[in-house]
Design an enzyme around this catalytic site. Sequence first.
Site, PDB file in Angstrom:
ATOM      1  CE1 TYR A   1       7.380 -63.120  39.710  1.00  0.00           C
ATOM      2  CE2 TYR A   1       5.648 -61.469  39.771  1.00  0.00           C
ATOM      3  CZ  TYR A   1       6.118 -62.697  39.354  1.00  0.00           C
ATOM      4  OH  TYR A   1       5.327 -63.493  38.585  1.00  0.00           O
TER       5      TYR A   1
ATOM      6  CE  LYS B   1      17.824 -75.789  38.305  1.00  0.00           C
ATOM      7  NZ  LYS B   1      17.502 -77.064  37.623  1.00  0.00           N
TER       8      LYS B   1
ATOM      9  CG  ASP C   1      14.693 -79.054  37.012  1.00  0.00           C
ATOM     10  OD1 ASP C   1      14.536 -79.225  38.243  1.00  0.00           O
ATOM     11  OD2 ASP C   1      15.771 -79.280  36.436  1.00  0.00           O
TER      12      ASP C   1
ATOM     13  CG  ASP D   1       3.635 -66.164  37.998  1.00  0.00           C
ATOM     14  OD1 ASP D   1       2.398 -66.054  38.113  1.00  0.00           O
ATOM     15  OD2 ASP D   1       4.266 -65.789  36.984  1.00  0.00           O
TER      16      ASP D   1
ATOM     17  CG  ASP E   1      -0.536 -69.476  35.090  1.00  0.00           C
ATOM     18  OD1 ASP E   1      -0.964 -68.988  36.156  1.00  0.00           O
ATOM     19  OD2 ASP E   1      -0.608 -68.884  33.990  1.00  0.00           O
TER      20      ASP E   1
HETATM   21  C1  IPM Z   1      -0.372 -63.684  39.104  1.00  0.00           C
HETATM   22  C2  IPM Z   1      -0.072 -62.819  37.923  1.00  0.00           C
HETATM   23  C3  IPM Z   1       0.817 -61.654  38.353  1.00  0.00           C
HETATM   24  C4  IPM Z   1       2.120 -62.243  38.857  1.00  0.00           C
HETATM   25  C5  IPM Z   1       1.045 -60.602  37.285  1.00  0.00           C
HETATM   26  C6  IPM Z   1      -0.227 -60.058  36.712  1.00  0.00           C
HETATM   27  C7  IPM Z   1       1.942 -59.490  37.767  1.00  0.00           C
HETATM   28  O1  IPM Z   1       0.509 -63.555  36.902  1.00  0.00           O
HETATM   29  O2  IPM Z   1      -0.950 -63.178  40.077  1.00  0.00           O
HETATM   30  O3  IPM Z   1      -0.026 -64.866  39.082  1.00  0.00           O
HETATM   31  O4  IPM Z   1       3.033 -62.528  38.070  1.00  0.00           O
HETATM   32  O5  IPM Z   1       2.245 -62.429  40.068  1.00  0.00           O
HETATM   33 MN    MN Z   2       0.601 -65.696  37.292  1.00  0.00          MN
END
Ligand code: IPM
Ligand code: MN
Length: 372
Positions: free
Chosen positions: A142, A189, A221, A245, A249
Amino acid sequence: MKLNIAVLPGDGIGPEVTKQAIKVLNSIALEFNHTFQFKHASVGAIAIDETGNPLPDKTLDLCKSSDAILFGAIGDPKYDNDPSAPIRPEQGLLKLRKSLGLFANIRPVKAYESLLDKSPLKEENIKGTDISIYRELTGGIYFGEKKLNEAGTEASDLCIYTKEEIERITHLAFKAAQARRKKVTLVDKANVLESSRLWRKVVTEIAPQYADVTLDFLFVDNAAMQLILNPKQFDVILTENMFGDIISDEASVIGGSIGLLASASIGNKYALFEPIHGSYPQAKGKGIANPIASILSAAMLLEHFGLHTEAELINRAVEKSLELNITTPDLNPKNNLVTTERVGDFIQDFIVHPEDTNMNFTNIHLGQSTII
Ligand code: IPM
Ligand code: MN
């Protein structure tokens, strides 16, 4: 306790869910005699529209002079499909994390009993899942050097970590595990990436300081697959920025909706609390956004300041709302009468009258109560 809280509602559904979290914090303040002062500032696409800057100096200054930050969401579709946009809303959040040194992002993932049937995963596989993801937040790909050649035909993002960056979050993850089920899984990884091999080395060296905690390793993975196949095997997951990240999700599927997942971003000096979901622009202003992730982020804020009873009460209120199906359409597609505002009202009401019976709450749900 007196707390100055900077509120950065941001874009899309950010303002409407944050409003519910503030409502809940206000009722906590009233019930427990605290003083919470909220000051708002802009960030993200809305700040670009207003000032040309996704993180105006005024916003950063407010954050620095506050005890904590409550963050909404960031992002706007007008930037998503424009790779050449020089300024993007997300830069506001990334700069905020970096400037405040918020290196550890903690994302709890839980399978609520009452929502087991809402997940596409099998109930017997997810029942009892309770994971805490420790995502490194200010390093890695990042923030490494980004390059695009002049012809616009070659691009790169550097994934870079120092030993110190790995150490500081590793200690937090182990300490968290000591207070939980005493297991840390490092997700990396290391079969391919040099940076991952450094993570393994540093984390392995630290592990003996926490002899009561078991450390194991998974390639990312495989971890992605294990999260779906057998999420109960995880206690604390420790990982670098981008893997964290992505897998967080993914892990939200276990809970039944990404609208439930809260997070705390912690540094040595500052702390920010935000839902893990994005700005969900399609839902903006419709009253269908789930405020629970934001409300639970507010609970994490209280927890951070040692207000355990208060945080626990919010958690109980949330659980009760889920039990009674007082939930937005992401969890309750057949009933779109329960709005963002209504979920907030219910949780606020529970905080004020936790001893009320389910019957009363059901009545509130049906709109027959005179309490609200
Ligand atoms: C999160 C979001 C952020 C990230 C974005 C909005 C930059 O997806 O907080 O998980 O990738 O960290
Ligand atoms: Mn995110």
